[in-house]
Design an enzyme around this catalytic site. Sequence first.
Site, PDB file in Angstrom:
ATOM      1  CG  ASN A  21       1.589  -5.832   0.994  1.00 24.01           C
ATOM      2  OD1 ASN A  21       2.043  -6.490   0.062  1.00 24.01           O
ATOM      3  ND2 ASN A  21       0.380  -6.037   1.495  1.00 24.01           N
ATOM      4  CD1 TRP A  22       6.327  -2.513  -2.322  1.00 20.07           C
ATOM      5  CD2 TRP A  22       7.658  -3.438  -3.870  1.00 20.07           C
ATOM      6  NE1 TRP A  22       7.569  -1.939  -2.205  1.00 20.07           N
ATOM      7  CE2 TRP A  22       8.413  -2.480  -3.146  1.00 20.07           C
ATOM      8  CE3 TRP A  22       8.292  -4.145  -4.895  1.00 20.07           C
ATOM      9  CZ2 TRP A  22       9.757  -2.217  -3.419  1.00 20.07           C
ATOM     10  CZ3 TRP A  22       9.631  -3.883  -5.165  1.00 20.07           C
ATOM     11  CH2 TRP A  22      10.344  -2.926  -4.439  1.00 20.07           C
ATOM     12  CE  LYS A  23      -1.959  -3.948  -0.504  1.00 18.92           C
ATOM     13  NZ  LYS A  23      -3.313  -3.574  -0.145  1.00 18.92           N
ATOM     14  CG  HIS A 108      -2.759  -8.295   3.603  1.00 17.32           C
ATOM     15  ND1 HIS A 108      -3.893  -7.922   2.931  1.00 17.32           N
ATOM     16  CD2 HIS A 108      -2.051  -7.160   3.813  1.00 17.32           C
ATOM     17  CE1 HIS A 108      -3.868  -6.611   2.735  1.00 17.32           C
ATOM     18  NE2 HIS A 108      -2.751  -6.124   3.270  1.00 17.32           N
ATOM     19  CD  GLU A 110      -5.242  -6.501  -0.171  1.00 20.96           C
ATOM     20  OE1 GLU A 110      -4.167  -6.923  -0.631  1.00 20.96           O
ATOM     21  OE2 GLU A 110      -5.456  -5.295   0.056  1.00 20.96           O
ATOM     22  CD  GLU A 178      -2.346  -4.078   7.084  1.00 28.27           C
ATOM     23  OE1 GLU A 178      -1.654  -3.172   6.631  1.00 28.27           O
ATOM     24  OE2 GLU A 178      -2.685  -5.082   6.427  1.00 28.27           O
ATOM     25  N   GLY A 184      -6.404   0.743   1.606  1.00 37.28           N
ATOM     26  CA  GLY A 184      -6.577   1.182   0.220  1.00 37.28           C
ATOM     27  C   GLY A 184      -7.778   2.077   0.001  1.00 37.28           C
ATOM     28  CB  SER A 222      -5.280   4.958   4.111  1.00 34.56           C
ATOM     29  OG  SER A 222      -6.163   4.213   3.286  1.00 34.56           O
ATOM     30  N   GLY A 243       0.701  -0.122   2.009  1.00 38.25           N
ATOM     31  CA  GLY A 243       0.371  -0.676   0.699  1.00 38.25           C
ATOM     32  C   GLY A 243       0.637   0.348  -0.391  1.00 38.25           C
ATOM     33  N   GLY A 244      -0.420   1.073  -0.777  1.00 38.42           N
ATOM     34  CA  GLY A 244      -0.344   1.994  -1.917  1.00 38.42           C
ATOM     35  C   GLY A 244       0.858   2.932  -1.884  1.00 38.42           C
TER      36      GLY A 244
HETATM   37  C1  PEP Z   1      -2.025  -2.991   3.157  1.00 36.05           C
HETATM   38  O1  PEP Z   1      -2.441  -3.537   2.158  1.00 36.05           O
HETATM   39  O2  PEP Z   1      -1.420  -3.662   4.013  1.00 36.05           O
HETATM   40  C2  PEP Z   1      -2.279  -1.565   3.302  1.00 36.05           C
HETATM   41  C3  PEP Z   1      -2.134  -1.057   4.486  1.00 36.05           C
HETATM   42  O3  PEP Z   1      -2.634  -0.881   2.178  1.00 36.05           O
HETATM   43  P1  PEP Z   1      -2.801   0.716   2.036  1.00 36.05           P
HETATM   44  O4  PEP Z   1      -1.613   1.339   2.688  1.00 36.05           O
HETATM   45  O5  PEP Z   1      -2.881   0.962   0.585  1.00 36.05           O
HETATM   46  O6  PEP Z   1      -4.053   1.060   2.770  1.00 36.05           O
END
Ligand code: PEP
Length: 259
Positions: A21-23, A108, A110, A178, A184, A222, A243-244
């Site tokens: 997920n590049w956001k 998600h 967010e 999640e 994050g 994470s 994500g990251g």
């Molecule tokens: C996400 O945003 O779906 C996520 C899992 O982010 P991260 O891996 O950065 O925690």
Amino acid sequence: MTVCALNITERHAMKKLIAGNWKMNGLKEDAIALTDAITAGLDDTICQTCDVLVCPPHIHIDAVANKVPDGVFVGGQDCSVRDSGAYTGDISAAMLKDMGCSFVILGHSERREYQAESNSLVAEKAAKAHANGLIAIICVGEKEDERESGKEYDVVGQQLDASLPEGATPDNTVIAYEPVWAIGTGKVATPDNVKDMHKFIRGKLQERLDNFSDMRILYGGSVKPENAKVLFSIENVDGALIGGASLKAADFLGIAKAA
Ligand code: PEP
């Protein structure tokens, strides 16, 4: 260049789904460079054990979809609940499909937080995704205070009950667990947290679906190359939403290799 010669209907055999997920990150040239780096790093082992999915910002989907090799899937990060019309800024499920998407991330945390998305809206969006031939990745997860007060199963249970539309099947739906406090933050749920919650989710799916055991349940929060192996060894963890770490090809591929 290795081409993952797999087909989306080969989901069975439960290949791990490794979803990035590049956001809202990167300009077009960054998206292309990341796509190229991921493509260059794919090898036969990854292709045999994983389905690889990248979800760029919507504005870059066309560029990415035109570059990925067969078998690397592209997804959106949201879609509208409507088909078309005067909804400024929205993107329809049909538009995502038309641009080459196979998946869309929905609900998600967010979007639940910053766009006030409710479970019922997520369910409506998922139904729209299904109607347009997209696989919906429906995100669920508790906040830190909810876990601290022992409500994590109530919260995730309610999210599952209300965010899955009628007609959800293992072919058109993936669940991503999640925990919001792990997204994050560098905090990862413990293997026991993950094992217990994924087992709980599998049980909830069992109440709802005939072929529940086939629906993929991803862990997100994470995930890094260093912790991926342990996470993937946990029962009912069928992949990861990342994500990251999905913004660095080496890390993303390192997670895929851990699968
Ligand atoms: C996400 O945003 O779906 C996520 C899992 O982010 P991260 O891996 O950065 O925690």
